[in-house]
Write an enzyme that holds these catalytic residues in place. Structure first.
Site, PDB file in Angstrom:
ATOM      1  N   THR A 296       1.027  -1.333   0.248  1.00 17.97           N
ATOM      2  CA  THR A 296      -0.333  -0.139  -0.135  1.00 17.97           C
ATOM      3  C   THR A 296       0.856   1.632  -0.461  1.00 17.97           C
ATOM      4  O   THR A 296       0.578   2.332  -0.896  1.00 17.97           O
ATOM      5  CB  THR A 296      -1.129  -0.004   1.371  1.00 17.97           C
ATOM      6  OG1 THR A 296      -1.937  -0.751   0.706  1.00 17.97           O
ATOM      7  CG2 THR A 296      -2.110   1.293   0.815  1.00 17.97           C
TER       8      THR A 296
ATOM      9  N   ARG B  64       8.505  -9.283  -3.635  1.00 17.51           N
ATOM     10  CA  ARG B  64       8.327 -10.902  -3.846  1.00 17.51           C
ATOM     11  C   ARG B  64       7.777 -10.829  -5.835  1.00 17.51           C
ATOM     12  O   ARG B  64       7.813 -11.656  -6.365  1.00 17.51           O
ATOM     13  CB  ARG B  64       8.303 -11.316  -3.111  1.00 17.51           C
ATOM     14  CG  ARG B  64       9.150 -11.630  -1.936  1.00 17.51           C
ATOM     15  CD  ARG B  64       8.284 -13.001  -0.882  1.00 17.51           C
ATOM     16  NE  ARG B  64       7.359 -11.639  -0.166  1.00 17.51           N
ATOM     17  CZ  ARG B  64       7.116 -12.103   1.380  1.00 17.51           C
ATOM     18  NH1 ARG B  64       6.793 -13.322   1.484  1.00 17.51           N
ATOM     19  NH2 ARG B  64       6.154 -11.397   1.257  1.00 17.51           N
TER      20      ARG B  64
ATOM     21  N   LYS C  89       5.512   2.792  18.158  1.00 21.67           N
ATOM     22  CA  LYS C  89       5.630   4.163  17.486  1.00 21.67           C
ATOM     23  C   LYS C  89       5.636   5.184  18.419  1.00 21.67           C
ATOM     24  O   LYS C  89       6.741   6.357  18.540  1.00 21.67           O
ATOM     25  CB  LYS C  89       3.826   4.620  16.964  1.00 21.67           C
ATOM     26  CG  LYS C  89       3.874   3.973  15.581  1.00 21.67           C
ATOM     27  CD  LYS C  89       1.830   4.382  15.208  1.00 21.67           C
ATOM     28  CE  LYS C  89       1.987   3.724  14.191  1.00 21.67           C
ATOM     29  NZ  LYS C  89       0.518   3.525  14.176  1.00 21.67           N
TER      30      LYS C  89
HETATM   31  N1  HSE Z   1      -2.030   0.161  11.171  1.00 17.30           N
HETATM   32  C1  HSE Z   1      -1.087   1.637  11.454  1.00 17.30           C
HETATM   33  C2  HSE Z   1      -3.017   2.501  11.696  1.00 17.30           C
HETATM   34  C3  HSE Z   1      -1.146   2.004  10.495  1.00 17.30           C
HETATM   35  O1  HSE Z   1      -3.632   1.703  12.027  1.00 17.30           O
HETATM   36  O2  HSE Z   1      -2.701   3.316  12.451  1.00 17.30           O
HETATM   37  C4  HSE Z   1      -0.094   2.885  10.449  1.00 17.30           C
HETATM   38  O3  HSE Z   1       0.927   3.272  10.699  1.00 17.30           O
END
Ligand code: HSE
Length: 433
Positions: free
Chosen positions: A13, A45, A203
């Site tokens: 994505t 891949r 994060k």
């Molecule tokens: N899976 C993560 C979210 C994507 O939903 O925030 C962005 O880091």
């Protein structure tokens, strides 16, 4: 100026979004970078139909990209730990700058990656790793560089926030909303990372390091997800004037840092409480400017591509400047990075929402209140509800003032041992900011 040549690893994505935006906005991006940014190779891949790779060399071996002599910057957009780490380390060893959106990689292996990059005078940039398109790392490392930052708190997982919002506003089922988040490309490959708080902890680990200038310490983060949250607690919190959000919180103390991710009640009139859907928001508390709040798209192809490309522009400027003018990865020059530990949760203080299921008979509330008072825990409000679901058992909701986690743990253990109390006490932390 000579074009800067990039190689992209991964074709999911975010890679698709990055290629599209680089093509669509090529002229304005080169105007900002001072040179064109040319994609010379993509490694993945498999080829993907949704991405137009006309004129770009394609390889199924991502390590080809990391060692391609043509490439100046390797853009790692694969996610995961093992191959991604190999690609990034190989790229650095081959003298290439690295841009990555991989929060797991930076949170877990960031210290060794940054050390290698700094030893080779190369840049590792990871704006896209935190809060998607919101330029929060740049804001903290550069915009707030005059400030002593005391805390950072944020809604930093879009999938989790999307699920909580849909559950609260539309009464939708958890699994059904999660499926929609996956279809929209928000959720991680393994969605337990989203719903169990691991993605947010990755994060938060990065945010804490750039805010306080400390090494990345993901293993020490306290992580609690939203999968056990019940809609009744979301409703009761609403009646008490709070909104439940899944927050990442880091706070600086002289002896260490708080580093924690968990569901949190926020007063409903705070701006953070009205951040809904897949949107992210990060609240930074600092001494000179006070509170600043950063809001925007935390996931999605082009939103994340926006952050990837901002890093590419920064690195292109470094490549084309005569001096090595890069901002240090953790915001501080290496000798100023402090080895502060993460504090155990028992030492963290917070207000609490408690839900206790009690037998409906005289004196039970008094017993609960007396346990809290014996531990020096001040009650801010109490709400009791009739319940048809629990035969002779009613839910009691209590909101406490700020107290140390060790005190609330021992109070909860005593409350749960009362004969008049049924099951476990639900506990959700509260932040007033
Ligand atoms: N899976 C993560 C979210 C994507 O939903 O925030 C962005 O880091």
């Amino acid at each position: 100026m000579k074009p800067v040549k990039i190689g992209i690893c991964g074709l999911g994505t975010v890679a698709g979004g990055t290629i599209n935006v680089l093509k669509r906005n090529a002229e304005l991006i080169s105007g900002r970078a001072g040179c064109a940014i040319d994609i010379v190779q993509v490694g993945s891949r498999k080829l993907k139909d949704h991405v137009d790779l006309a004129g770009i060399d394609f390889t199924t071996n991502v390590l080809d990209v990391a060692s391609n002599p043509e490439v100046d910057i390797v853009v790692e957009l694969m996610g995961g730990y093992d191959t991604a780490l190999e690609v990034v380390m190989t790229a650095l060893k081959n003298g290439k700058h690295v841009v990555t959106a991989n929060k797991a990689l930076i949170a877990v292996h960031g210290n060794e990656i940054i050390e290698l990059a700094q030893s080779k005078n190369l840049v590792v940039a990871f704006e896209a790793a935190v809060a998607g398109g919101i330029p929060i790392i740049k804001a903290i490392r550069e915009g707030l560089s005059a400030n002593a930052i005391s805390s950072v708190a944020g809604i930093i997982n879009g999938t989790g926030n999307f699920i909580l919002t849909e559950m609260r506003e539309k009464g939708r089922d958890f699994a059904d909303v999660l499926k929609e988040a996956q279809a929209l490309g928000y959720a991680e490959a393994d969605p337990t990372f989203d719903v169990e708080g691991i993605d947010a902890a990755h994060k938060l680990t990065i945010l804490a390091s750039v805010a306080f200038g400390v090494p990345l310490q993901f293993d020490a983060a306290y992580t609690e997800g939203i999968s056990k949250l019940s809609t009744v607690d979301i409703e009761h919190a609403g009646e008490l004037g709070y909104t439940v959000k899944h927050l990442g919180i880091c706070r600086l103390h002289p002896e260490g840092i708080e580093l924690r991710v968990h569901p949190t009640l926020i007063p409903s009139d705070k701006l953070l409480a009205s951040v809904n859907g897949v949107k992210n928001a990060v609240l930074v508390e600092s001494d000179a400017v006070g509170q600043t709040l950063y809001y925007g798209a935390g996931a999605g192809a082009e939103a994340t591509a926006s952050a990837v490309i901002a890093d590419l522009v920064d690195v292109a400027r470094v490549i084309n400047s005569s001096a090595h003018a890069a901002v240090p990865e953790l915001g501080f020059k290496p000798k100023h990075v402090k080895a502060l530990p993460v504090l155990p949760m028992e030492q963290v203080s917070s207000a609490y929402y408690l839900r206790v299921l009690a037998k409906d008979r005289p004196g039970v509330l008094a017993k609960v209140a007396s346990i809290l008072s014996d531990k020096g825990i001040n009650i801010e409000s109490i709400m009791q509800r009739e319940s048809e679901e629990h035969d002779g058992v009613i839910p009691m909701m209590l909101v406490t003032h700020v107290v140390c986690e060790s005190a609330i743990n021992s109070a909860i253990a005593e409350i749960e041992s009362l004969a008049d109390i049924s099951g476990s006490v639900v506990r959700i932390r509260i932040e007033h900011f």
